[in-house]
Design a protein around this motif. Structure first.
Motif, PDB file in Angstrom:
ATOM      1  N   GLY A  78      20.978   4.771  -4.767  1.00 31.83           N
ATOM      2  CA  GLY A  78      21.118   6.193  -4.464  1.00 31.83           C
ATOM      3  C   GLY A  78      20.667   6.503  -3.059  1.00 31.83           C
ATOM      4  N   ASP A  79      20.135   5.466  -2.344  1.00 29.25           N
ATOM      5  CA  ASP A  79      19.763   5.528  -0.933  1.00 29.25           C
ATOM      6  C   ASP A  79      18.500   6.335  -0.676  1.00 29.25           C
ATOM      7  OD1 ASP A  79      20.453   4.347   1.490  1.00 29.25           O
ATOM      8  OD2 ASP A  79      21.233   6.236   2.282  1.00 29.25           O
ATOM      9  N   SER A  80      17.708   6.624  -1.707  1.00 27.83           N
ATOM     10  CA  SER A  80      16.425   7.268  -1.457  1.00 27.83           C
ATOM     11  C   SER A  80      15.429   6.225  -0.963  1.00 27.83           C
ATOM     12  CB  SER A  80      15.900   7.937  -2.728  1.00 27.83           C
ATOM     13  OG  SER A  80      15.653   6.975  -3.737  1.00 27.83           O
ATOM     14  N   VAL A  81      14.378   6.680  -0.291  1.00 25.94           N
ATOM     15  CA  VAL A  81      13.277   5.824   0.129  1.00 25.94           C
ATOM     16  C   VAL A  81      12.011   6.413  -0.471  1.00 25.94           C
ATOM     17  CG1 VAL A  81      11.890   4.978   2.065  1.00 25.94           C
ATOM     18  CG2 VAL A  81      14.381   5.072   2.267  1.00 25.94           C
ATOM     19  N   ARG A  82      11.342   5.634  -1.325  1.00 24.11           N
ATOM     20  CA  ARG A  82      10.151   6.107  -2.019  1.00 24.11           C
ATOM     21  C   ARG A  82       8.956   5.218  -1.706  1.00 24.11           C
ATOM     22  NH1 ARG A  82      10.821  11.281  -2.901  1.00 24.11           N
ATOM     23  NH2 ARG A  82      12.640  11.784  -4.222  1.00 24.11           N
ATOM     24  N   SER A  83       7.758   5.844  -1.708  1.00 23.48           N
ATOM     25  CA  SER A  83       6.515   5.146  -1.402  1.00 23.48           C
ATOM     26  C   SER A  83       5.519   5.364  -2.532  1.00 23.48           C
ATOM     27  CB  SER A  83       5.916   5.665  -0.087  1.00 23.48           C
ATOM     28  OG  SER A  83       6.804   5.481   0.995  1.00 23.48           O
ATOM     29  N   PRO A  84       5.403   4.422  -3.455  1.00 25.33           N
ATOM     30  CA  PRO A  84       4.350   4.534  -4.477  1.00 25.33           C
ATOM     31  C   PRO A  84       2.968   4.429  -3.828  1.00 25.33           C
ATOM     32  CG  PRO A  84       5.964   2.816  -5.016  1.00 25.33           C
ATOM     33  CD  PRO A  84       6.196   3.197  -3.600  1.00 25.33           C
ATOM     34  N   VAL A 108       4.407  -0.227 -10.367  1.00 27.35           N
ATOM     35  CA  VAL A 108       4.146   0.875  -9.436  1.00 27.35           C
ATOM     36  C   VAL A 108       3.048   1.771  -9.993  1.00 27.35           C
ATOM     37  CG1 VAL A 108       6.437   0.892  -8.397  1.00 27.35           C
ATOM     38  CG2 VAL A 108       6.029   2.222 -10.468  1.00 27.35           C
ATOM     39  N   VAL A 109       2.274   2.357  -9.089  1.00 23.55           N
ATOM     40  CA  VAL A 109       1.178   3.245  -9.470  1.00 23.55           C
ATOM     41  C   VAL A 109       1.238   4.511  -8.636  1.00 23.55           C
ATOM     42  CG1 VAL A 109      -1.323   3.515  -9.682  1.00 23.55           C
ATOM     43  CG2 VAL A 109      -0.289   1.244  -9.994  1.00 23.55           C
ATOM     44  N   GLU A 110       1.049   5.640  -9.287  1.00 24.02           N
ATOM     45  CA  GLU A 110       0.872   6.918  -8.615  1.00 24.02           C
ATOM     46  C   GLU A 110      -0.418   7.544  -9.135  1.00 24.02           C
ATOM     47  OE1 GLU A 110       2.621   8.867  -6.306  1.00 24.02           O
ATOM     48  OE2 GLU A 110       3.808   7.078  -5.881  1.00 24.02           O
ATOM     49  N   VAL A 111      -1.284   7.996  -8.230  1.00 25.66           N
ATOM     50  CA  VAL A 111      -2.509   8.706  -8.591  1.00 25.66           C
ATOM     51  C   VAL A 111      -2.388  10.126  -8.051  1.00 25.66           C
ATOM     52  CG1 VAL A 111      -5.019   8.772  -8.440  1.00 25.66           C
ATOM     53  CG2 VAL A 111      -3.836   6.559  -8.482  1.00 25.66           C
ATOM     54  N   VAL A 112      -2.358  11.099  -8.934  1.00 24.84           N
ATOM     55  CA  VAL A 112      -2.175  12.494  -8.518  1.00 24.84           C
ATOM     56  C   VAL A 112      -3.404  12.935  -7.735  1.00 24.84           C
ATOM     57  CG1 VAL A 112      -1.812  14.859  -9.293  1.00 24.84           C
ATOM     58  CG2 VAL A 112      -0.737  12.960 -10.525  1.00 24.84           C
ATOM     59  N   SER A 113      -3.164  13.528  -6.571  1.00 24.40           N
ATOM     60  CA  SER A 113      -4.255  14.048  -5.747  1.00 24.40           C
ATOM     61  C   SER A 113      -4.180  15.570  -5.715  1.00 24.40           C
ATOM     62  CB  SER A 113      -4.172  13.483  -4.321  1.00 24.40           C
ATOM     63  OG  SER A 113      -3.058  14.024  -3.637  1.00 24.40           O
ATOM     64  N   ALA A 114      -5.169  16.174  -5.081  1.00 24.37           N
ATOM     65  CA  ALA A 114      -5.283  17.632  -5.079  1.00 24.37           C
ATOM     66  C   ALA A 114      -4.146  18.312  -4.330  1.00 24.37           C
ATOM     67  CB  ALA A 114      -6.619  18.050  -4.473  1.00 24.37           C
ATOM     68  N   GLY A 115      -3.413  17.584  -3.513  1.00 23.23           N
ATOM     69  CA  GLY A 115      -2.311  18.186  -2.777  1.00 23.23           C
ATOM     70  C   GLY A 115      -0.958  17.927  -3.402  1.00 23.23           C
ATOM     71  N   GLN A 116      -0.935  17.449  -4.643  1.00 22.45           N
ATOM     72  CA  GLN A 116       0.334  17.071  -5.258  1.00 22.45           C
ATOM     73  C   GLN A 116       0.552  17.815  -6.568  1.00 22.45           C
ATOM     74  OE1 GLN A 116      -0.401  12.824  -5.524  1.00 22.45           O
ATOM     75  NE2 GLN A 116       0.840  12.434  -3.711  1.00 22.45           N
ATOM     76  N   GLU A 117       1.811  17.994  -6.902  1.00 25.81           N
ATOM     77  CA  GLU A 117       2.195  18.632  -8.150  1.00 25.81           C
ATOM     78  C   GLU A 117       2.499  17.543  -9.171  1.00 25.81           C
ATOM     79  OE1 GLU A 117       6.091  20.653  -8.577  1.00 25.81           O
ATOM     80  OE2 GLU A 117       4.878  22.469  -8.822  1.00 25.81           O
ATOM     81  N   ASP A 145       0.831  -1.201   0.000  1.00 30.56           N
ATOM     82  CA  ASP A 145       0.000   0.000   0.000  1.00 30.56           C
ATOM     83  C   ASP A 145       0.871   1.260   0.000  1.00 30.56           C
ATOM     84  OD1 ASP A 145       0.954   0.387   2.574  1.00 30.56           O
ATOM     85  OD2 ASP A 145      -0.981   0.105   3.562  1.00 30.56           O
ATOM     86  N   SER A 146       0.209   2.414   0.096  1.00 30.41           N
ATOM     87  CA  SER A 146       0.897   3.697  -0.067  1.00 30.41           C
ATOM     88  C   SER A 146       1.816   4.060   1.094  1.00 30.41           C
ATOM     89  CB  SER A 146      -0.130   4.814  -0.251  1.00 30.41           C
ATOM     90  OG  SER A 146      -0.974   4.909   0.884  1.00 30.41           O
ATOM     91  N   SER A 147       1.717   3.352   2.206  1.00 26.52           N
ATOM     92  CA  SER A 147       2.575   3.656   3.347  1.00 26.52           C
ATOM     93  C   SER A 147       3.887   2.880   3.318  1.00 26.52           C
ATOM     94  CB  SER A 147       1.837   3.370   4.658  1.00 26.52           C
ATOM     95  OG  SER A 147       1.509   1.996   4.752  1.00 26.52           O
ATOM     96  N   THR A 148       4.090   2.055   2.280  1.00 24.58           N
ATOM     97  CA  THR A 148       5.284   1.207   2.204  1.00 24.58           C
ATOM     98  C   THR A 148       6.441   1.956   1.556  1.00 24.58           C
ATOM     99  OG1 THR A 148       3.820  -0.703   1.880  1.00 24.58           O
ATOM    100  CG2 THR A 148       6.174  -1.013   1.435  1.00 24.58           C
ATOM    101  N   GLY A 149       7.589   1.963   2.221  1.00 21.77           N
ATOM    102  CA  GLY A 149       8.792   2.581   1.663  1.00 21.77           C
ATOM    103  C   GLY A 149       9.737   1.535   1.111  1.00 21.77           C
ATOM    104  N   PHE A 150      10.369   1.864  -0.016  1.00 20.24           N
ATOM    105  CA  PHE A 150      11.374   0.999  -0.626  1.00 20.24           C
ATOM    106  C   PHE A 150      12.678   1.777  -0.747  1.00 20.24           C
ATOM    107  CE2 PHE A 150       7.255  -0.329  -2.276  1.00 20.24           C
ATOM    108  CZ  PHE A 150       7.262  -1.684  -1.996  1.00 20.24           C
ATOM    109  N   ARG A 151      13.788   1.138  -0.320  1.00 21.49           N
ATOM    110  CA  ARG A 151      15.095   1.795  -0.431  1.00 21.49           C
ATOM    111  C   ARG A 151      15.662   1.511  -1.815  1.00 21.49           C
ATOM    112  NH1 ARG A 151      20.234   0.758   2.367  1.00 21.49           N
ATOM    113  NH2 ARG A 151      19.152  -0.607   3.835  1.00 21.49           N
ATOM    114  N   LEU A 152      15.849   2.565  -2.577  1.00 28.19           N
ATOM    115  CA  LEU A 152      16.271   2.456  -3.970  1.00 28.19           C
ATOM    116  C   LEU A 152      17.762   2.746  -4.104  1.00 28.19           C
ATOM    117  CD1 LEU A 152      13.328   4.421  -5.632  1.00 28.19           C
ATOM    118  CD2 LEU A 152      13.437   1.981  -5.075  1.00 28.19           C
TER     119      LEU A 152
END
Length: 213
Positions: A102-108, A136-145, A93-100
């Motif tokens: 470059g050492d970033s952590v992203r949550s689709p 991976v899926v991203e759904v743009v919401s009203a609070g996102q650019e 789900d959207s609360s899951t972080g993955f370490r990519l």
């Protein structure tokens, strides 16, 4: 290499409020924001989304609005239903972080990883797994650019995702960008009725009627 699509024009809601808000970026000393610290911050402030970018900075995103959350869950629910008939790999789900890399952590917003992708992971490891999901899926919401979400999708594809959907209900047409492994540019679809998992999440068909509604 996947290239970012042109930056869309800024859209507005009927109230006139602009539908763009970049994440708050908190710059920190190199190496300061460990996985354990990021997870603790997330647990203490679970109404917000926290990610670590490739520079080690903390990115804080505003909570998703009610309609945005419903749109995202509509997609994630169909992904889960597909997985439940296969039980191959894992869904997240959207609360899951993955370490990519470059050492970033992203949550689709939602994701699926094949059994092959997670074969070296320990099932009792509650930390951020060092994998990139296959889908991976991203759904743009009203609070996102939207442009920031495009950049995030590019980062996920570069890290090893094989298929990605970026669904933007806030353009006049309603746009779904389809990112594929090994392609130079994502496909741009205007208000498609549905999307398929193609050869990655085989058999997955997601109805988007309620996303565009």
């Amino acid at each position: 290499m996947v290239q970012a699509p042109p930056k869309p024009k800024q859209q507005t809601r009927s109230s006139g409020t602009a539908v763009t808000a970049a994440p708050i970026v908190v710059r920190l000393p190199s190496g300061f924001l460990t996985d354990e610290m990021l997870m603790e911050i997330s647990n203490l402030n679970d109404a917000w989304r926290f990610e670590r970018n490739t520079e080690g900075a903390l990115e804080i995103s505003v909570p998703t609005g009610s309609i945005g959350g419903s749109r995202s869950m509509h997609v994630a629910g169909q992904l889960y239903a597909w997985w439940s008939t296969h039980e191959e790999g894992m869904v997240f789900d959207s609360s899951t972080g993955f370490r990519l890399p470059g050492d970033s952590v992203r949550s689709p917003d939602s994701a699926w990883a094949s059994s092959h992708s997670i074969q070296d992971m320990q099932p009792d490891d509650e930390g951020y797994w060092m994998i990139c999901p296959d889908f991976v899926v991203e759904v743009v919401s009203a609070g996102q650019e939207s442009q920031k979400q495009q950049e995030k999708m590019l980062e996920l594809m570069a890290a090893g995702a094989r298929l990605g959907w970026l669904i933007d209900p806030f353009t006049d047409e309603g746009i779904a960008w389809i990112y594929r492994e090994g392609t130079d540019e994502p496909d741009r679809l205007e208000r498609p009725d549905s999307l398929s998992g193609e050869g990655v999440a085989e058999g997955l068909i997601v109805d988007l009627a309620k996303v565009w509604r």
